[in-house]
Design an enzyme around this catalytic site. Structure first.
Site, PDB file in Angstrom:
ATOM      1  N   CYS B  80      -2.432  39.463  -6.821  1.00  0.00           N
ATOM      2  CA  CYS B  80      -1.123  39.761  -7.415  1.00  0.00           C
ATOM      3  C   CYS B  80      -0.026  38.983  -6.681  1.00  0.00           C
ATOM      4  CB  CYS B  80      -0.859  41.263  -7.462  1.00  0.00           C
ATOM      5  SG  CYS B  80       0.510  41.689  -8.546  1.00  0.00           S
ATOM      6  N   HIS B 187      -4.928  42.860 -10.848  1.00  0.00           N
ATOM      7  CA  HIS B 187      -5.422  43.683  -9.740  1.00  0.00           C
ATOM      8  C   HIS B 187      -6.905  43.952  -9.934  1.00  0.00           C
ATOM      9  CE1 HIS B 187      -1.685  44.725  -7.640  1.00  0.00           C
ATOM     10  NE2 HIS B 187      -1.117  44.562  -8.819  1.00  0.00           N
ATOM     11  N   GLU B 189      -8.883  45.275  -7.944  1.00  0.00           N
ATOM     12  CA  GLU B 189      -9.208  46.582  -7.347  1.00  0.00           C
ATOM     13  C   GLU B 189      -8.884  47.732  -8.295  1.00  0.00           C
ATOM     14  OE1 GLU B 189      -6.557  44.820  -6.756  1.00  0.00           O
ATOM     15  OE2 GLU B 189      -4.839  46.066  -6.208  1.00  0.00           O
TER      16      GLU B 189
END
Lengths: 264, 205
Positions: B80, B187, B189
């Site tokens: 990001c 993202h 994650e």
């Protein structure tokens, strides 16, 4: 294409997921972490956890469940309730939440929105708005302390005015909870959401009223909201998320396709 | 993979927990550090980032990590804002700044600009499809049209260092690559199994 988001909302009280009707009579639905995991597996695009006791109680609320969720969940989630300061928000974000949502404390102190924006960035800052249609005045008005029936009160602010102010102060997303519709499963308040949509240049999430699959279609198609939040229809298994997503895809709504890992 | 050491650079910005937890789900040797020696000794490095480019660059400079990051030879993944910090400069800057941009790490030529999306909403927030240039490196096994989770208002245009692109009112780089430096605008994650696959690919580079 950016997909419309399906967002189960888990109301949390004392570390358990609960649900009431029109903000009242809360019943326990289950433990947070397994429910959150289940929703992520079913294809929820995001989760919202509302600590409904927090804003209206004076006590310090245990938020350790936030990091327990962050350890196992690999979709974005937002935590709401009881965040009264930049320090409160920082603790929640450090525990692994992606966004924090403020509601009553922002009404008490609108400067909080600005501070949160300046400290953590716009993308973290969600403002929740509880809006109630006043039949006498014919206006939508903002309510606060809606987590506690005895303290729930009209703030005297018009919803449209507050929507404008929170954006100007740096909100990155608005969740508009239409209280007249909450928990009664008669459909989202399309008229109100359509109006607010036109005045809202950040992502707008509809909340309150989902009862059937077509309610989601209606709110995406007619009110052009970015996401639709619901609780009871998901908790009670009335609408399974995979079925809802298939239905919306068939209707031409852009919905995220599942991706399954090959190895694991 | 147990012997591989992954270090997440502690840029001093909030919320690196979700990156840490995601890496810990894939590897048992993950740490968070701002120590030059520990970062240099790692097999894989993650440069996370939440917040603004100017605040993150200030923090990296304050921790004397600029040269350390610029001279890394092992695979580095910017996530990001971490990806945006890898290019030459960003239009995102402090309001009181005299300059028109924030100088960044410049390990990949390029610049970050505010997105021009017409009537669409900003931030660009939610799940969007990504089109990788090929089925290699960090996008192995990830077909075009796979959804990843984005939250940003600034982006890098599509250009020679674009590894994957995406669309939101404009085309933009969903991923960058040059030499040992990789970046993703989304993202991983927070992108479910698709994100886990990408992170696993990075760990096995």
């Amino acid at each position: 294409m950016l997909a419309r988001r399906i967002i189960p909302c888990l109301d949390v009280r004392d570390g358990k997921v609960v649900k009431g009707v029109k903000f009242r009579n809360h019943e326990i639905i289950g433990d947070i972490v397994p429910l959150a995991e289940q929703y992520a597996l079913q294809g929820a695009d995001e989760l919202v956890f509302y600590d409904i006791t927090a804003s209206s109680d004076q006590r310090v609320v245990d938020k350790s469940w936030v990091s327990r969720i962050a350890e196992v969940i690999d979709i974005p989630f937002c935590v709401a309730g009881g965040i009264k300061s930049v320090a409160d928000a920082g603790r929640i974000l450090e525990m692994g939440a992606d966004k924090i949502s403020v509601n009553s404390p922002a009404l008490e102190n609108p400067e909080l929105i600005t501070q949160l924006h300046d400290t953590f960035g716009q993308q973290c800052v969600v403002v929740g708005i509880d809006s109630y249609f006043n039949e006498k005045s014919g206006q939508y008005e903002v309510y606060q302390f809606t987590g506690d029936e005895k303290r729930t009160q009209n703030t005297g602010r018009l919803t449209a005015d507050w929507v404008a102010e929170v954006q100007q102060r740096g909100a990155g997303e608005i969740v508009l909870n239409c209280m007249n519709q909450d928990g009664v499963r008669q459909g989202y308040d399309i008229e109100q959401l359509t109006n607010i949509r036109q005045a809202c240049s950040v992502p707008l999430i509809a909340s309150g009223g989902a009862g059937e699959k077509h309610h989601f279609y209606d709110v995406f198609k007619q009110a052009d909201v970015d996401g639709a939040l619901a609780a009871s229809v998901f908790h009670k298994g009335i609408i399974p998320i995979p079925e809802l997503k298939d239905f919306l895809r068939a209707q031409g709504v852009v919905i995220r396709d599942d991706f399954r890992r090959k190895s694991a | 993979m147990a012997t591989q050491k992954t270090v997440i650079i502690n840029t001093g910005c909030a919320n690196i927990s979700s990156v840490k937890f995601a890496m810990q789900r894939l590897s048992d040797n993950v740490s968070v550090s701002e120590d030059v020696g520990e970062i240099q000794a790692a097999d894989k490095i993650i440069l996370p980032g939440v917040g603004s480019a100017n605040a993150a660059m200030d923090s990296i400079q304050h921790k004397c990590l600029t040269a350390c990051i610029q001279t890394l030879k092992q695979p580095v993944l910017g996530v990001c804002l971490g990806m945006q910090l890898m290019v030459t400069r960003s239009e995102e800057k402090a309001q009181q700044s005299q300059q028109d941009f924030t100088p960044c790490l410049d390990v990949i030529p390029g610049q970050v600009k505010r997105m021009q999306v017409g009537d669409l909403r900003l931030p660009h927030m939610g799940w969007n499809t990504v089109s990788p240039k090929n089925d290699l490196s960090i996008f192995r096994g990830i077909p075009a049209g796979t959804y990843f989770y984005f939250v940003h208002s600034f982006a890098v245009d599509v250009y020679e260092h674009t590894l994957a692109s995406s669309e939101y009112g404009q085309s933009f780089s969903a991923s960058l690559h040059k030499d040992n430096f990789f970046g993703v605008q989304f993202h991983p994650e927070r992108s479910g199994d698709a994100g886990a696959t990408l992170l696993e690919n990075f760990l096995t580079l």
